[in-house]
Design an enzyme around this catalytic site. Structure first.
Site, short mmCIF file in Angstrom:
data_model
loop_
_atom_site.label_atom_id
_atom_site.label_comp_id
_atom_site.label_asym_id
_atom_site.label_seq_id
_atom_site.Cartn_x
_atom_site.Cartn_y
_atom_site.Cartn_z
N ASN A 82 0.91 -1.27 -0.07
CA ASN A 82 0.00 0.00 0.06
C ASN A 82 0.69 1.37 0.02
O ASN A 82 1.47 1.90 1.04
CB ASN A 82 -0.82 0.03 1.42
CG ASN A 82 -1.91 1.19 1.17
OD1 ASN A 82 -1.86 2.00 0.40
ND2 ASN A 82 -2.49 1.14 2.12
N ARG A 110 -2.56 -1.97 -3.44
CA ARG A 110 -3.50 -1.36 -3.43
C ARG A 110 -3.38 -0.34 -4.45
O ARG A 110 -2.55 0.53 -4.52
CB ARG A 110 -3.77 -0.71 -2.22
CG ARG A 110 -4.66 0.02 -1.80
CD ARG A 110 -4.91 0.66 -0.51
NE ARG A 110 -6.11 1.37 -0.31
CZ ARG A 110 -6.41 1.86 0.81
NH1 ARG A 110 -5.73 1.76 2.14
NH2 ARG A 110 -7.70 2.18 1.07
N HIS A 113 -12.65 3.51 -0.29
CA HIS A 113 -12.75 2.43 0.75
C HIS A 113 -13.43 1.08 0.41
O HIS A 113 -14.03 0.62 1.32
CB HIS A 113 -13.39 2.90 1.96
CG HIS A 113 -12.68 4.08 2.91
ND1 HIS A 113 -13.57 5.23 3.52
CD2 HIS A 113 -11.38 4.15 3.18
CE1 HIS A 113 -12.56 6.05 3.94
NE2 HIS A 113 -11.41 5.51 3.83
N ARG A 161 -10.93 16.70 6.38
CA ARG A 161 -11.60 17.06 5.27
C ARG A 161 -13.13 17.43 5.47
O ARG A 161 -13.61 16.93 6.43
CB ARG A 161 -11.64 15.67 4.31
CG ARG A 161 -10.42 15.50 3.47
CD ARG A 161 -10.50 14.06 2.79
NE ARG A 161 -9.62 13.19 3.57
CZ ARG A 161 -9.52 11.87 3.56
NH1 ARG A 161 -10.46 11.31 2.45
NH2 ARG A 161 -8.78 11.08 4.01
N GLY A 172 -14.99 3.53 14.37
CA GLY A 172 -15.88 2.69 14.52
C GLY A 172 -15.91 1.46 15.44
O GLY A 172 -16.73 0.97 16.00
N GLU A 190 -8.32 -4.64 5.32
CA GLU A 190 -8.24 -4.29 3.74
C GLU A 190 -6.83 -5.01 3.23
O GLU A 190 -7.00 -5.55 2.10
CB GLU A 190 -7.67 -2.94 3.52
CG GLU A 190 -9.11 -1.92 3.65
CD GLU A 190 -8.88 -0.38 4.22
OE1 GLU A 190 -8.27 -0.45 5.07
OE2 GLU A 190 -9.07 0.30 3.11
#
Ligand code: AMP
Length: 440
Positions: free
Chosen positions: A49, A133, A222, A283, A375, A426
């Site tokens: 990644n 990725r 995502h 953001r 989360g 991921e």
């Protein structure tokens, strides 16, 4: 002796030539090490990644799905670069090492993986496949693909849609290809999972030819995480993904919500770029586009400057005195800091309303899964988000929510909609997709 010393001492090209010869032999026979008679027995997949100034990597055993080693190279091309390397069942290593380029960082990562003391494989020939990725696959890629020259060209062409990410991803691919020329490599796209969205979800209300001429549409990001978490949610609930309407809330440094109906993404909160949707660490999320010109005029700056502010100085950072980390935000809110309380309320509100929108988009919802740093770890945020969702039939079990147990259902047995904590993975998803692509 450090890895860096080894790199400078050994003639690198000798190893590359050696690898080239050995790989040429096994590739032409399609008798991979560990792939005999059409069956995989061993498969080490290197997951890469490559970010603009960082490299995350994991070596995953495809058979057991265990992580043999993982690492992070930080501050590539910047002073103070270092590697944090974690081999399974061995001591963690942190080394400050100059990494002027991604090539240098990848070399150091590979040297650690094959190092006599810290390594987990004896040489690079034990890497059977590499999964990269890639941020933006646009409409060209709706699934992972085997990398060849045409794929590289397409990723390069998509760079104008993801100028911060695709060029770095591409560099990682090119460096790995040069170092391991005969190892099969796959590109796994953040956008691919969302290619199933219907037009009504991905088209913006702007002149249509902007879509046909310039590819302006919602892509969503995502995707690898949303795909993994929605599948895992179904598995935990003992259902097939096709049976479920799931809303995945990936809440981390970047945050997005995704509506997954019958295993397919039907809508998601990030859009043409990852700036839109929820309020995030730095953001802004969705804002009225008029704001950009208005602020530019008021502040006497360019619209480009405003975009930079919306990307790097907005969100939670902008709403507080520069807080980005949600642990600090939660701590501030818990101690009664008004800015923190307000910012947290805004964040939670946006997640709640997005869930409401996606329940409407799917005409119902069976499961809501929380994943990623926030989360998975913030019970108070999950509780606040679910507070206004009782109308959907959600009954949170406070004890289960507070327990923070990975892969757990945190609603009562009576709850009509199940809410879950599902840690994202991921890298594992990239390894799985890479294995699939390589074996096709
Ligand atoms: P990720 O992008 O998935 O690595 O998530 C990073 C974010 O998760 C950061 O904003 C962290 O502050 C946040 N995070 C990690 N642990 C917690 C926690 N216990 N409570 C709130 N946020 C957390």
């Amino acid at each position: 002796m450090t890895i860096r010393d080894t790199i400078t001492m050994k003639p690198r090209y000798f190893l590359t030539i050696l690898l080239f010869v050995s790989h040429s032999c096994w590739c032409t026979n399609r008798e991979y090490r560990g792939y005999k008679g059409g069956i995989w027995t061993v498969m080490n997949i290197l997951v890469m990644n490559c970010g603009s100034s960082s490299l995350k990597f994991q070596l995953i055993d495809a058979e057991t799905e265990s992580v043999k080693a993982k690492g992070l190279c930080e501050r590539i091309g910047i002073d103070g670069s270092r590697i944090v390397y974690r081999p399974a069942n061995k001591e963690k290593v942190i080394e400050e090492a100059p990494m002027p380029t991604h090539a240098a960082a990848i070399n150091i990562a590979l040297k650690y993986l094959t190092d006599e003391i810290h390594g987990v494989i004896s040489d690079l020939s034990e890497i059977d496949a590499v999964g990269h990725r890639v941020a933006q696959g646009a409409e060209k890629f709706s699934k992972a693909v085997l990398i060849d020259d045409a794929v590289i060209k397409a990723i390069d062409e998509n760079s104008e849609l993801a100028p911060l990410h695709n060029p770095a991803n591409l560099t990682g691919i090119q460096v790995c290809r040069a170092l391991m020329p005969d190892v099969p490599m796959a590109a796994v796209f953040d956008t691919a999972f969302h290619q199933t969205m219907p037009q009504k979800a991905y088209l913006y209300g702007i002149p249509f030819h902007y879509y046909t001429d310039y590819k302006v549409r919602r892509y969503g990001f995502h995707g690898t995480s949303h795909s993994y978490v929605s599948k895992r949610t179904a598995q935990i609930l003992g259902k097939a993904p096709e049976e479920l309407k799931t809303i995945v809330c990936h809440l981390g440094n970047g945050s997005s919500v995704c509506a997954v109906k019958g295993g397919k993404s039907v809508d998601t909160s990030m859009g043409f770029t990852p700036i839109s949707g929820l309020v995030m660490g730095t953001r802004c999320g969705d804002v009225d586009p008029e704001i950009i010109e208005y602020i530019a005029e008021k502040e006497g700056i360019t619209t480009h400057d405003v975009m930079d502010i919306l990307n790097r100085k907005s969100g939670i950072y902008g709403l507080t005195d520069g807080i980005v980390d949600f642990r600090d935000l939660r701590a501030g809110a818990a101690s009664g800091d008004e800015q923190c309380m307000r910012a947290l309320e805004i964040f939670n509100y946006h997640v709640t309303t997005r869930i409401g929108a996606y329940a409407a988009a799917m005409n119902g919802v069976d499961a809501i899964a929380f994943t990623a740093g926030i989360g998975e770890n913030a019970p108070t945020i999950r509780k606040a988000v679910c507070e206004n969702l009782t109308y959907l039939g959600i009954e949170l079990d406070d004890a289960k929510n507070d327990a923070n147990e990975p892969d757990s259902v945190i609603t009562t047995p009576e709850s009509k909609v199940k809410v879950l904590i599902v840690p994202t993975n991921e890298e594992l998803m990239i390894a799985r997709e890479t294995a699939e692509v390589v074996m096709e």
